[in-house]
Design a protein around this motif. Structure first.
Motif, PDB file in Angstrom:
ATOM      1  N   MET A   1      59.157  10.880 -90.153  1.00 27.83           N
ATOM      2  CA  MET A   1      59.370  10.101 -88.935  1.00 27.83           C
ATOM      3  C   MET A   1      60.692  10.484 -88.277  1.00 27.83           C
ATOM      4  N   ASP A   2      60.672  10.611 -86.906  1.00 29.89           N
ATOM      5  CA  ASP A   2      61.927  10.845 -86.219  1.00 29.89           C
ATOM      6  C   ASP A   2      62.662   9.515 -86.033  1.00 29.89           C
ATOM      7  N   LYS A   3      63.885   9.594 -85.535  1.00 32.27           N
ATOM      8  CA  LYS A   3      64.729   8.408 -85.424  1.00 32.27           C
ATOM      9  C   LYS A   3      64.110   7.354 -84.518  1.00 32.27           C
ATOM     10  N   GLN A   4      63.494   7.784 -83.405  1.00 30.69           N
ATOM     11  CA  GLN A   4      62.878   6.841 -82.476  1.00 30.69           C
ATOM     12  C   GLN A   4      61.722   6.089 -83.132  1.00 30.69           C
ATOM     13  N   MET A   5      60.901   6.819 -83.901  1.00 33.61           N
ATOM     14  CA  MET A   5      59.766   6.179 -84.567  1.00 33.61           C
ATOM     15  C   MET A   5      60.239   5.203 -85.640  1.00 33.61           C
ATOM     16  N   VAL A   6      61.282   5.571 -86.360  1.00 30.37           N
ATOM     17  CA  VAL A   6      61.844   4.671 -87.372  1.00 30.37           C
ATOM     18  C   VAL A   6      62.303   3.370 -86.728  1.00 30.37           C
ATOM     19  N   LYS A  11      61.572  -2.417 -85.594  1.00 35.24           N
ATOM     20  CA  LYS A  11      61.411  -3.529 -84.655  1.00 35.24           C
ATOM     21  C   LYS A  11      60.140  -4.308 -84.961  1.00 35.24           C
ATOM     22  N   MET A  12      59.052  -3.585 -85.297  1.00 42.07           N
ATOM     23  CA  MET A  12      57.803  -4.262 -85.616  1.00 42.07           C
ATOM     24  C   MET A  12      57.959  -5.139 -86.856  1.00 42.07           C
ATOM     25  N   LEU A  13      58.562  -4.584 -87.899  1.00 43.90           N
ATOM     26  CA  LEU A  13      58.730  -5.341 -89.137  1.00 43.90           C
ATOM     27  C   LEU A  13      59.698  -6.507 -88.936  1.00 43.90           C
ATOM     28  N   ILE A  50      57.225  -9.156 -97.107  1.00 41.08           N
ATOM     29  CA  ILE A  50      56.777  -8.248 -96.056  1.00 41.08           C
ATOM     30  C   ILE A  50      56.360  -6.935 -96.711  1.00 41.08           C
ATOM     31  N   LYS A  51      55.200  -6.454 -96.336  1.00 40.81           N
ATOM     32  CA  LYS A  51      54.698  -5.201 -96.899  1.00 40.81           C
ATOM     33  C   LYS A  51      55.633  -4.057 -96.514  1.00 40.81           C
ATOM     34  N   SER A  52      55.908  -3.171 -97.438  1.00 37.96           N
ATOM     35  CA  SER A  52      56.810  -2.059 -97.186  1.00 37.96           C
ATOM     36  C   SER A  52      56.155  -1.051 -96.242  1.00 37.96           C
ATOM     37  N   PRO A  53      56.964  -0.251 -95.529  1.00 36.14           N
ATOM     38  CA  PRO A  53      56.382   0.793 -94.674  1.00 36.14           C
ATOM     39  C   PRO A  53      55.452   1.720 -95.451  1.00 36.14           C
ATOM     40  N   GLU A  54      55.828   2.048 -96.684  1.00 39.61           N
ATOM     41  CA  GLU A  54      54.978   2.906 -97.515  1.00 39.61           C
ATOM     42  C   GLU A  54      53.630   2.232 -97.791  1.00 39.61           C
ATOM     43  N   GLY A  55      53.689   0.938 -98.054  1.00 41.04           N
ATOM     44  CA  GLY A  55      52.457   0.198 -98.310  1.00 41.04           C
ATOM     45  C   GLY A  55      51.570   0.131 -97.082  1.00 41.04           C
ATOM     46  N   SER A  68      49.958   4.442 -87.225  1.00 41.39           N
ATOM     47  CA  SER A  68      50.701   4.033 -86.028  1.00 41.39           C
ATOM     48  C   SER A  68      50.982   2.550 -86.133  1.00 41.39           C
ATOM     49  N   LYS A  69      52.028   2.113 -85.464  1.00 45.26           N
ATOM     50  CA  LYS A  69      52.358   0.687 -85.524  1.00 45.26           C
ATOM     51  C   LYS A  69      51.296  -0.137 -84.805  1.00 45.26           C
TER      52      LYS A  69
END
Length: 222
Positions: A1-6, A11-13, A50-55, A68-69
């Motif tokens: 993931m690039d910085k913008q996507m991170v 923000k979503m989480l 909260i579910k982890s990004p990996e999950g 995708s988010k």
């Protein structure tokens, strides 16, 4: 993931974290209100996660969806999770009624694994709700999974989870049978504890009646 996507995923989480805060506050207020009015609190304790990004990524891939988010928000309902532990089965449904009566809570789905347990014996009441969170520039409506169960159900589910992940998908039939039998015992225990609670309440009501008879209301002054 690039910085913008991170940043976008963060923000979503963050929104899901705020949704958990909202639900936790609602449950605390309801529990404390009943404690004050009725001297009884149906909720023993509340856990959130909260579910982890990996999950999230793993679950999207398992569903055959693009990572995708937008897909996460649309197709994964348990990113934010709340577990409510109650003393008795009647408390489970009481908490459910209190949650769905909130004006800003939309109940999307209900799965009652107490009335209809899973084949392995698992028991719990599952809700998917949507709740608004008010941010500085917008309002978002966020999905939250709520699991409501008794102390005994939570005890069984916690141990079953540990045993399941020790064997993964290759659990011996004998252990499955023992887990199911134990779940049945848990259900019987909950029913017996509920009967005991009702018996205790009868004695409490009787004692209160005796007090009222000993100290009758005085006639109103003219």
């Amino acid at each position: 993931m690039d910085k913008q996507m991170v940043m976008e995923w963060a923000k979503m989480l963050m929104s899901y974290k705020f949704a958990l805060d909202e639900v936790s506050t609602k449950l605390t207020i309801l529990n404390e209100e009943l404690q004050f009015i009725q001297n009884y609190n149906p909720i023993e304790h509340v856990k959130t996660r909260i579910k982890s990004p990996e999950g999230i990524v793993e679950k999207l891939q398992r569903k055959g969806l693009e990572v995708s988010k937008e897909n996460a928000a649309e197709h994964i309902r348990d990113i934010a999770g709340v577990r409510v532990i109650c003393s008795f089965t009647t408390d489970v449904y009481r908490v459910y009624d209190m949650i769905r009566s909130q004006g800003d809570v939309e109940v999307i789905e209900v799965k009652d694994y107490i009335k209809d347990p899973k084949p392995n014996g698992y028991q719990s009441l599952h809700l998917i709700i949507r709740i608004p969170i008010f941010l500085s520039e917008r309002t978002e409506h966020v999905k939250v999974e709520i699991q409501i169960r008794t102390i005994a159900m939570d005890f069984w589910a916690s141990l079953e989870h540990k045993i399941y992940y020790q064997f993964h998908d290759d659990m011996p039939a004998s252990i499955r049978e023992q887990l199911k039998a134990t779940a049945d015992m848990i259900g019987m225990l909950d029913r017996r504890m509920l009967v005991l609670k009702d018996e205790v309440q009868k004695f409490s009501d009787g004692a209160e009646t005796v007090k009222l008879q000993q100290f009758p209301m005085l006639p109103a002054s003219k």
